[in-house]
Design an enzyme around this catalytic site. Structure first.
Site, PDB file in Angstrom:
ATOM      1  N   TYR A  91      34.275  44.731  41.546  1.00  0.00           N
ATOM      2  CA  TYR A  91      33.411  44.484  40.399  1.00  0.00           C
ATOM      3  C   TYR A  91      31.933  44.648  40.754  1.00  0.00           C
ATOM      4  CZ  TYR A  91      36.595  42.649  36.821  1.00  0.00           C
ATOM      5  OH  TYR A  91      37.535  42.515  35.840  1.00  0.00           O
TER       6      TYR A  91
ATOM      7  N   LYS B 114      46.832  43.201  48.517  1.00  0.00           N
ATOM      8  CA  LYS B 114      47.524  44.485  48.662  1.00  0.00           C
ATOM      9  C   LYS B 114      47.331  44.928  50.110  1.00  0.00           C
ATOM     10  CE  LYS B 114      49.808  48.043  46.992  1.00  0.00           C
ATOM     11  NZ  LYS B 114      51.239  47.949  46.619  1.00  0.00           N
TER      12      LYS B 114
ATOM     13  N   ASP C 122      51.574  43.867  43.381  1.00  0.00           N
ATOM     14  CA  ASP C 122      52.582  44.481  42.496  1.00  0.00           C
ATOM     15  C   ASP C 122      53.799  43.564  42.367  1.00  0.00           C
ATOM     16  OD1 ASP C 122      53.074  44.975  45.195  1.00  0.00           O
ATOM     17  OD2 ASP C 122      53.866  46.997  44.900  1.00  0.00           O
TER      18      ASP C 122
ATOM     19  N   ASP D   1      41.829  39.299  37.567  1.00  0.00           N
ATOM     20  CA  ASP D   1      41.576  39.709  36.176  1.00  0.00           C
ATOM     21  C   ASP D   1      42.891  40.104  35.522  1.00  0.00           C
ATOM     22  OD1 ASP D   1      40.132  40.586  33.851  1.00  0.00           O
ATOM     23  OD2 ASP D   1      40.367  42.641  34.572  1.00  0.00           O
TER      24      ASP D   1
ATOM     25  N   ASP E 169      45.556  37.691  32.782  1.00  0.00           N
ATOM     26  CA  ASP E 169      45.974  38.126  31.437  1.00  0.00           C
ATOM     27  C   ASP E 169      47.504  38.090  31.330  1.00  0.00           C
ATOM     28  OD1 ASP E 169      43.377  38.699  30.494  1.00  0.00           O
ATOM     29  OD2 ASP E 169      44.054  40.545  29.518  1.00  0.00           O
TER      30      ASP E 169
HETATM   31  C1  IPM Z   1      37.663  38.466  31.944  1.00  0.00           C
HETATM   32  C2  IPM Z   1      37.223  39.715  31.233  1.00  0.00           C
HETATM   33  C3  IPM Z   1      35.968  40.251  31.915  1.00  0.00           C
HETATM   34  C4  IPM Z   1      36.334  40.579  33.354  1.00  0.00           C
HETATM   35  C5  IPM Z   1      35.326  41.473  31.229  1.00  0.00           C
HETATM   36  C6  IPM Z   1      35.027  41.187  29.775  1.00  0.00           C
HETATM   37  C7  IPM Z   1      34.104  41.924  31.953  1.00  0.00           C
HETATM   38  O1  IPM Z   1      38.254  40.642  31.212  1.00  0.00           O
HETATM   39  O2  IPM Z   1      36.887  37.483  31.965  1.00  0.00           O
HETATM   40  O3  IPM Z   1      38.785  38.441  32.472  1.00  0.00           O
HETATM   41  O4  IPM Z   1      36.823  41.671  33.648  1.00  0.00           O
HETATM   42  O5  IPM Z   1      36.119  39.720  34.207  1.00  0.00           O
HETATM   43 MG    MG Z   2      40.088  39.923  31.980  1.00  0.00          MG
END
Ligand code: IPM
Ligand code: MG
Length: 354
Positions: free
Chosen positions: A138, A189, A221, A245, A249
């Site tokens: 990042y 990884k 993975d 990240d 999700d």
């Molecule tokens: C998160 C989001 C952010 C990230 C984006 C919006 C920059 O996906 O907080 O997980 O990638 O960290």
């Molecule tokens: Mg995210």
């Protein structure tokens, strides 16, 4: 409690308004809460031509904690990268040194059927994902798009972690594990990436100071697969910025809706930025159908981690639970036949339950 409130973009203002109702209720109960507003993301660009305007930076530095809605919107997608809303988010994380991002994935018994997995796989699930937030690909330099000698263009980014970055987040991970199920799974990884080999080496070294915690390692993975195969095997997952990240999700869906997931991003002194894990959902902005619970639960995390008020954190979490027990649901967590309520009504219900 000095709280900087950054509603941001999309559904940000409406979900933050519900969390603010909750903070105001707590203030009428005697908590000394001060709130001040500022712009972040697209709202910052619109107001001041900068996704992280200097006034916001000043307010965020002066506050004890920051409450954030979400950033991003279609109308900003064409802006040059430094002006995009996401840059505001990355800059506030980096600027405040918020390296430890806690993303709990907790399944409320009332919502076990809302998960896309079979209820028996997720009932009772309680995972904490600890994502490193200010390093990795990042922020690694160099990065960009360059012209090669053969006339072809090439995009590139740099994955990197320094020893101190790995050590400090690993310590946070082991300390969280000590307060929970005493199991830490470090995700990397290391079969391919040098950055990951180094990550693993340092985590193993830090583990020597925490003999009570059972440390394991998993390739990312496989971790992605295990999260949907047998998610209850995990207690605390420690991982880097990009893997965290993606996995957070994925983990959010185990709980039924990403609309339920709060997060805390902490510096070395428990100052924190609190935001829902979900994004700004511009497609439903202003429609009063967003789920405000992740934002309200982020306030609970703020009480727990920055203000060390476990009592209030639990009061908020209990209020959310009661609201769910009453059968109240926003659209994202409603099962067939259930009555759906809007964002503001959900906020009112939680405040009433409080
Ligand atoms: C998160 C989001 C952010 C990230 C984006 C919006 C920059 O996906 O907080 O997980 O990638 O960290
Ligand atoms: Mg995210």
């Amino acid at each position: 409690m000095k709280i900087a409130v950054l509603p941001g973009d999309g559904i940000g203002p409406e979900i933050v308004a519900q969390a603010v109702k909750m903070l105001e209720a707590l203030r009428s109960d005697g908590l000394k809460i001060e709130m001040e507003y500022a712009h972040l993301g697209g709202a910052g660009y619109d107001a001041a031509g900068d996704p992280f305007p200097p006034a916001t930076e000043k307010l965020a530095h002066a506050a004890d904690a920051v409450l954030l809605g979400a950033v991003g919107g279609y109308q900003y997608d064409m802006l040059p990268r430094p002006m995009r809303p996401e840059q505001g988010l990355l800059r506030i994380r980096k600027g405040l040194g918020l390296f430890a991002n806690l993303r709990p994935a907790l399944v409320y018994p009332e919502l076990a059927n809302a998960s896309s997995l079979k209820p028996e796989l997720v009932a009772g699930l309680d995972i904490m994902i600890l994502r490193e937030l200010t390093g990795d690909i990042y922020f690694g330099q160099p990065r960009g798009i360059r012209m090669l000698d053969n006339g072809e263009q090439q995009g590139f980014d740099t994955m990197m972690y320094s020893e101190s970055e790995i050590r400090r987040v690993a310590h946070v991970g082991f300390q969280i594990a000590l307060k929970r199920g005493r199991k830490l799974c470090s995700v990397d990884k290391a079969n391919v990436l040098d950055t990951s080999m180094f990550w693993r080496e340092i985590v193993i070294d830090v583990a020597k100071e925490y003999p009570a915690v059972e440390l394991s390692h998993m390739y990312v993975d496989n971790a992605a697969m295990q999260l949907v195969r047998a998610p209850k095997q995990f207690d605390v997952i420690l991982t880097g910025n990009i893997f965290g990240d993606i996995l957070s999700d994925e983990a959010s869906m185990l709980t039924g809706s990403i609309g339920m997931l709060p997060s805390a991003s902490l510096d070395a002194h428990n100052k924190g930025l609190y935001e829902p894990c979900h994004g700004s959902a511009p497609d439903i902005a202003g429609a009063d159908i967003a789920n405000p619970l992740a934002t309200i639960l982020s306030v609970a995390m703020m009480m727990r981690y920055t203000f060390a008020r476990e009592d209030i954190a639990q009061r908020i979490e209990t209020a959310v639970r009661k609201t769910l027990q009453q059968g109240l649901r926003t659209a994202d967590i409603a099962e067939a036949g259930m009555q759906k309520i809007g964002c503001a009504a959900m906020g009112d219900a939680v405040v009433a339950a409080l």
